[in-house]
Design an enzyme around this catalytic site. Sequence first.
Site, PDB file in Angstrom:
ATOM      1  N   LEU A  36     -64.828 -60.049 -19.905  1.00  0.00           N
ATOM      2  CA  LEU A  36     -65.019 -61.354 -19.266  1.00  0.00           C
ATOM      3  C   LEU A  36     -66.320 -61.385 -18.463  1.00  0.00           C
ATOM      4  CD1 LEU A  36     -61.299 -61.979 -18.309  1.00  0.00           C
ATOM      5  CD2 LEU A  36     -62.613 -63.124 -20.117  1.00  0.00           C
ATOM      6  N   ARG A  86     -69.574 -66.281 -23.830  1.00  0.00           N
ATOM      7  CA  ARG A  86     -68.670 -65.501 -22.982  1.00  0.00           C
ATOM      8  C   ARG A  86     -68.390 -66.218 -21.656  1.00  0.00           C
ATOM      9  NH1 ARG A  86     -67.448 -60.414 -24.195  1.00  0.00           N
ATOM     10  NH2 ARG A  86     -69.145 -60.268 -25.682  1.00  0.00           N
ATOM     11  N   HIS A 130     -57.106 -47.766 -18.163  1.00  0.00           N
ATOM     12  CA  HIS A 130     -58.077 -47.281 -19.157  1.00  0.00           C
ATOM     13  C   HIS A 130     -57.596 -45.920 -19.679  1.00  0.00           C
ATOM     14  CE1 HIS A 130     -61.983 -46.915 -21.065  1.00  0.00           C
ATOM     15  NE2 HIS A 130     -61.999 -45.665 -20.655  1.00  0.00           N
TER      16      HIS A 130
HETATM   17  C1  GRF Z   1     -53.973 -48.986 -23.400  1.00  0.00           C
HETATM   18  O1  GRF Z   1     -54.225 -47.649 -23.754  1.00  0.00           O
HETATM   19  C2  GRF Z   1     -54.971 -49.465 -22.402  1.00  0.00           C
HETATM   20  O2  GRF Z   1     -55.399 -48.475 -21.516  1.00  0.00           O
HETATM   21  C3  GRF Z   1     -56.111 -49.866 -23.289  1.00  0.00           C
HETATM   22  O3  GRF Z   1     -55.486 -50.537 -24.352  1.00  0.00           O
HETATM   23  C4  GRF Z   1     -54.216 -49.945 -24.568  1.00  0.00           C
HETATM   24  C5  GRF Z   1     -53.202 -51.067 -24.646  1.00  0.00           C
HETATM   25  O4  GRF Z   1     -52.034 -50.638 -25.286  1.00  0.00           O
HETATM   26  N1  GRF Z   1     -57.106 -50.634 -22.570  1.00  0.00           N
HETATM   27  P1  GRF Z   1     -50.864 -51.648 -25.730  1.00  0.00           P
HETATM   28  O5  GRF Z   1     -51.474 -52.696 -26.628  1.00  0.00           O
HETATM   29  O6  GRF Z   1     -50.273 -52.240 -24.498  1.00  0.00           O
HETATM   30  O7  GRF Z   1     -49.877 -50.756 -26.447  1.00  0.00           O
END
Ligand code: GRF
Length: 186
Positions: free
Chosen positions: A84, A56, A100
């Site tokens: 990361l 990583r 998120h």
């Molecule tokens: C979103 O819901 C984001 O919060 C999460 O991954 C998803 C990404 O969606 N971490 P997309 O691939 O841009 O449609």
Amino acid sequence: MLASGTGTILGAILDAGLAVGVVILDRPCPAAELAGAAGVATEVVERESYGAEFDRVAYTHRVVEALKRHQIDVIAMAGFGTVLAPPIFDVYAGRILNTHPALLPAFKGWHAVRDAIELGVKVTGTTVHIATEEVDAGPILAQEPVRVEPGDTEESLHERIKVVERRLYPETIRLFMRQIRGGGTA
Ligand code: GRF
């Protein structure tokens, strides 16, 4: 931008007219095609393994090098599938944003939407926050609730959350950029 998935959040950021210097992906994925079609530079910093042997720290150094090559000063993660390591925070601490699909600190982690459904919460939502070494734990910049409807599946609920993310994330990034450039609170 760092992305891995379908790239709909990335698409919303591009549609909002935010200046994206490069899209970095950890695997070939639809987000790459989307960025390419929009004429934005893309780099696949391919993750060589998903097992215990995955290095990583070395991978993170490769991402940092790519970001530096493109003279990036603020990072926005949108569904980037690789956590990361500390070296990225040595260079970009306080300048890495993430969206998120839950109201943090509830439902941290990769399965936030599934976990919310399984627990039976009636309201979940989305959070834009500053990413820190501890995953999904950094200072919160913006949040909005989304109701869980009877019969919701992980997919249907996630899509309604993403509708909000596609508005809230670009708005919050824009505000953040103004603030770090000394433009005050807009
Ligand atoms: C979103 O819901 C984001 O919060 C999460 O991954 C998803 C990404 O969606 N971490 P997309 O691939 O841009 O449609």
